[in-house]
Design a protein around this motif. Sequence first.
Motif, mmCIF file in Angstrom:
data_model
loop_
_atom_site.group_PDB
_atom_site.id
_atom_site.type_symbol
_atom_site.label_atom_id
_atom_site.label_comp_id
_atom_site.label_asym_id
_atom_site.label_seq_id
_atom_site.Cartn_x
_atom_site.Cartn_y
_atom_site.Cartn_z
ATOM 1 N N GLN A 133 0.822 -1.209 0.000
ATOM 2 C CA GLN A 133 0.000 0.000 0.000
ATOM 3 C C GLN A 133 0.858 1.262 0.000
ATOM 4 O OE1 GLN A 133 -3.164 -0.009 -0.655
ATOM 5 N NE2 GLN A 133 -3.183 -2.235 -0.668
ATOM 6 N N LEU A 134 1.964 1.246 0.718
ATOM 7 C CA LEU A 134 2.866 2.403 0.707
ATOM 8 C C LEU A 134 3.501 2.595 -0.666
ATOM 9 C CD1 LEU A 134 4.600 2.077 4.196
ATOM 10 C CD2 LEU A 134 2.931 3.796 3.477
ATOM 11 N N THR B 39 1.446 6.799 -6.871
ATOM 12 C CA THR B 39 0.384 7.762 -7.156
ATOM 13 C C THR B 39 0.880 9.193 -6.972
ATOM 14 O OG1 THR B 39 -1.277 6.160 -6.459
ATOM 15 C CG2 THR B 39 -1.960 8.459 -6.536
ATOM 16 N N VAL B 40 1.626 9.438 -5.917
ATOM 17 C CA VAL B 40 2.144 10.787 -5.656
ATOM 18 C C VAL B 40 3.181 11.175 -6.708
ATOM 19 C CG1 VAL B 40 3.501 12.153 -4.028
ATOM 20 C CG2 VAL B 40 1.633 10.736 -3.192
ATOM 21 N N ILE C 55 -1.731 9.805 -11.704
ATOM 22 C CA ILE C 55 -1.953 8.831 -12.783
ATOM 23 C C ILE C 55 -1.812 7.406 -12.243
ATOM 24 C CG2 ILE C 55 -1.122 7.998 -15.019
ATOM 25 C CD1 ILE C 55 -0.258 10.903 -15.579
ATOM 26 N N GLY C 56 -0.953 7.229 -11.256
ATOM 27 C CA GLY C 56 -0.744 5.910 -10.674
ATOM 28 C C GLY C 56 -1.954 5.386 -9.926
ATOM 29 N N ALA C 57 -2.962 6.230 -9.735
ATOM 30 C CA ALA C 57 -4.169 5.787 -9.041
ATOM 31 C C ALA C 57 -4.885 4.685 -9.818
ATOM 32 C CB ALA C 57 -5.107 6.967 -8.803
ATOM 33 N N ILE C 58 -4.604 4.574 -11.093
ATOM 34 C CA ILE C 58 -5.175 3.493 -11.899
ATOM 35 C C ILE C 58 -4.734 2.139 -11.335
ATOM 36 C CG2 ILE C 58 -5.185 2.470 -14.214
ATOM 37 C CD1 ILE C 58 -4.735 5.364 -15.266
ATOM 38 N N ALA C 59 -3.537 2.119 -10.757
ATOM 39 C CA ALA C 59 -3.024 0.873 -10.173
ATOM 40 C C ALA C 59 -3.886 0.398 -9.011
ATOM 41 C CB ALA C 59 -1.579 1.057 -9.718
#
Length: 173
Positions: free
Chosen positions: A125-126, A132-133, A138-142
Motif C-alpha cells: 500500500q505504501l 500515485t504521488v 496517474i498511478g491511481a489506476i493501479a
Amino acid sequence: MTISTPPGALRVSAAEREPIVDRLQQAFAEGRIDKEELDLRLHLAMTSRTRADLDAALADLAPAPTASQVPAPVGEPTAEQRVLAALAHVLGATTLFLGPLVMLCTRARRSPYVRRHIVEALNFQLTLLMVTVVTFGIGAIAYAVSWIVCGVAALLALAGTPFRYPFTLRMVR
C-alpha cells in the motif's frame, strides 16, 4: 608491556547501547518499570561511557528471554492467524495503508506468520501511494488492479500460504 583493563571499564559504543534500550522498552511494555523509571534508565543507558555504567541500567531486571526460552511456532498457522493475515490484505485494499499500519501496531507480535502478511500488505500500500504521488495521480489506476491482487493475497493467507506482492518496495521489515 600489556595493560589489562577490567571488562566493566571498557568504553561502549552506540551499537552496544541498542540492545539495552530495546530491553528497557520491553521491560516497560511488560509493566516491570513505569514511565519515569524508563526515562531515567534510558538516559543512563544513552549517556553511559563504560560497560559498568551500561550494566547499571539493567541491574535489577530479569534477563531478556533467549531464543531457546521462547517457544517457536510449530506447524501450520492457526485459523485465527490466517484470518488476521487475510484481514491485513483486505484492510489494505479498503483503507489503503492505515489498516495494515494499525494492525502492525496492535497485532504484529502475535505470530511471525501474521506479521509477515501485515508487513507485506503495508509495504504494498505504501508503494502504491508513492507511485500515485510521484505520477501526480496517474498511478491511481493501479489501485483498481490492487483490489484483485489484495483479494488473491487474502485468499492465500487464509490458505496458510506465504505471499509477496510483486514490484513492491520493502520499506517496513
